[in-house]
Write a protein that holds these residues in place. Sequence first.
Motif, PDB file in Angstrom:
ATOM      1  N   TRP A  42      36.683  27.198 -11.643  1.00  0.00           N
ATOM      2  CA  TRP A  42      35.509  27.950 -11.211  1.00  0.00           C
ATOM      3  C   TRP A  42      34.871  28.710 -12.371  1.00  0.00           C
ATOM      4  O   TRP A  42      33.649  28.746 -12.502  1.00  0.00           O
ATOM      5  N   ILE A  43      35.692  29.331 -13.188  1.00  0.00           N
ATOM      6  CA  ILE A  43      35.180  30.165 -14.276  1.00  0.00           C
ATOM      7  C   ILE A  43      34.426  29.323 -15.297  1.00  0.00           C
ATOM      8  O   ILE A  43      33.370  29.729 -15.798  1.00  0.00           O
ATOM      9  N   TRP A  69      42.102  39.135 -16.506  1.00  0.00           N
ATOM     10  CA  TRP A  69      42.955  39.351 -15.331  1.00  0.00           C
ATOM     11  C   TRP A  69      42.625  38.332 -14.237  1.00  0.00           C
ATOM     12  O   TRP A  69      43.508  37.703 -13.675  1.00  0.00           O
ATOM     13  N   THR A  70      41.335  38.090 -13.988  1.00  0.00           N
ATOM     14  CA  THR A  70      40.935  37.143 -12.959  1.00  0.00           C
ATOM     15  C   THR A  70      41.353  35.730 -13.322  1.00  0.00           C
ATOM     16  O   THR A  70      41.867  34.985 -12.498  1.00  0.00           O
ATOM     17  N   LEU A  74      43.889  33.266 -11.264  1.00  0.00           N
ATOM     18  CA  LEU A  74      43.443  31.976 -10.761  1.00  0.00           C
ATOM     19  C   LEU A  74      44.406  30.869 -11.180  1.00  0.00           C
ATOM     20  O   LEU A  74      44.781  30.017 -10.379  1.00  0.00           O
ATOM     21  N   ARG A  75      44.799  30.871 -12.454  1.00  0.00           N
ATOM     22  CA  ARG A  75      45.692  29.822 -12.953  1.00  0.00           C
ATOM     23  C   ARG A  75      47.070  29.902 -12.286  1.00  0.00           C
ATOM     24  O   ARG A  75      47.705  28.891 -12.042  1.00  0.00           O
ATOM     25  N   ALA A  76      47.520  31.104 -12.034  1.00  0.00           N
ATOM     26  CA  ALA A  76      48.838  31.286 -11.418  1.00  0.00           C
ATOM     27  C   ALA A  76      48.797  31.150  -9.903  1.00  0.00           C
ATOM     28  O   ALA A  76      49.837  31.124  -9.255  1.00  0.00           O
ATOM     29  N   ARG A  77      47.579  31.072  -9.341  1.00  0.00           N
ATOM     30  CA  ARG A  77      47.403  30.971  -7.886  1.00  0.00           C
ATOM     31  C   ARG A  77      48.151  32.094  -7.186  1.00  0.00           C
ATOM     32  O   ARG A  77      48.888  31.881  -6.218  1.00  0.00           O
ATOM     33  N   ARG A  85      30.410  33.795  -5.965  1.00  0.00           N
ATOM     34  CA  ARG A  85      28.996  33.826  -5.573  1.00  0.00           C
ATOM     35  C   ARG A  85      28.196  33.097  -6.642  1.00  0.00           C
ATOM     36  O   ARG A  85      28.180  33.511  -7.799  1.00  0.00           O
ATOM     37  N   LEU A  86      27.549  32.006  -6.238  1.00  0.00           N
ATOM     38  CA  LEU A  86      26.839  31.169  -7.191  1.00  0.00           C
ATOM     39  C   LEU A  86      25.356  31.524  -7.257  1.00  0.00           C
ATOM     40  O   LEU A  86      24.705  31.661  -6.214  1.00  0.00           O
ATOM     41  N   PRO A  87      24.790  31.642  -8.462  1.00  0.00           N
ATOM     42  CA  PRO A  87      23.350  31.842  -8.590  1.00  0.00           C
ATOM     43  C   PRO A  87      22.630  30.535  -8.289  1.00  0.00           C
ATOM     44  O   PRO A  87      23.247  29.448  -8.305  1.00  0.00           O
TER      45      PRO A  87
END
Length: 202
Positions: A42-43, A69-70, A74-77, A85-87
């Motif tokens: 996602w990132i 941190w995010t 995410l990688r560690a689930r 939120r997508l522009p």
Amino acid sequence: MNAGTGAVVIVLAGLASLMSGAVRAEPFAFAGFDRNMDLAVWIERYPRSSREFTPGADARGPQDNPGEWTAEFLRARRPGRYALRLPAEEARDHVYYVQADIRDGATERLWLLLEKPLIRADRRHPTRSNEARYPACNDVLKPLTARYGKPEALSPRWEEALQSFDYIWTQAPEMMKLECGRYDGRKTIFAIGVTFEQTPPR
């Protein structure tokens, strides 16, 4: 090999092929999202998006660098709820909001909201203005049906002035639901969201 033996071999080979195809059945997906995807993507895929994380009860991590941190979570689930939120410039197939619920290292539920963010409300025609923020139901239902087969259509339900129509595809160990809606007194049926969930164990 005689004719009878050859026929048996052909039948068994056909059954093996069918069973192999069932095992290799593709997971449910829409707009590049599926329940088994690597959320860290996602990132990289949506660099301009805003991301939110609500940690689970046992989630811990440094708070001084939210971006790092995010990504680490995410990688560690790590358990919790992840939101994206997508522009408009990064949105695809009308997906503007994504929410994933992670538990025990797996995505239990992935929800895609097809609602375009409100820029300016039309006070003279609020219902019509709100309908225009969603794609037509058939524009989402038809390609999903072509790819995964005919869904189970649940009985329509009402919640205040909105009538909802749910379409369910089931393929253990998961299910996919398309939710469509129509406002009271209106003919337009629009697609609200697509949900992927683990099917409960039997």
